[in-house]
Scaffold this active site. Structure first.
Site, PDB file in Angstrom:
ATOM      1  N   ASP A 157      50.869  67.567   9.837  1.00  0.00           N
ATOM      2  CA  ASP A 157      51.820  66.457   9.800  1.00  0.00           C
ATOM      3  C   ASP A 157      51.451  65.486   8.696  1.00  0.00           C
ATOM      4  OD1 ASP A 157      49.833  64.715  10.774  1.00  0.00           O
ATOM      5  OD2 ASP A 157      50.510  64.889  12.833  1.00  0.00           O
ATOM      6  N   LYS A 204      56.107  63.289  10.964  1.00  0.00           N
ATOM      7  CA  LYS A 204      55.317  62.061  10.937  1.00  0.00           C
ATOM      8  C   LYS A 204      55.093  61.537   9.520  1.00  0.00           C
ATOM      9  CE  LYS A 204      52.936  62.398  15.331  1.00  0.00           C
ATOM     10  NZ  LYS A 204      52.839  63.692  15.915  1.00  0.00           N
TER      11      LYS A 204
END
Length: 83
Positions: free
Chosen positions: A45, A66
């Site tokens: 992420d 994210k």
């Protein structure tokens, strides 16, 4: 039945969660580096330092969010992808 398919259905997989402390690639453990060198897929992420991906050139690299640049995966989706 395709023998390759049969093998994948009966051979257990392995999931390793690899991190580098506060994100500095120099803090990656040796075991983490080994896992990255041997893996087929890396899910990461935006909180991960992408410099660690150099240890997994053979793997498929899949960003799971994210970072605000694409959709953010739900935790259940990430788990399903691992399985």
């Amino acid at each position: 039945m395709n023998s390759e398919l049969a093998l994948s259905e009966t051979t257990p997989g392995f999931v390793a969660l690899v991190g580098a402390g506060p994100g500095h690639p120099g803090l990656l453990t040796l075991r983490g580096q080994e896992c990255l060198q041997d893996c087929e897929v890396v899910l990461y992420d935006g909180l991960s330092n992408v410099e660690m991906l150099v240890h997994a050139p053979q793997a498929v690299h899949q960003c799971v969010g994210k970072h605000g640049q694409s959709r953010i995966w739900k935790q259940g989706e990430i788990i399903a992808e691992m399985i």
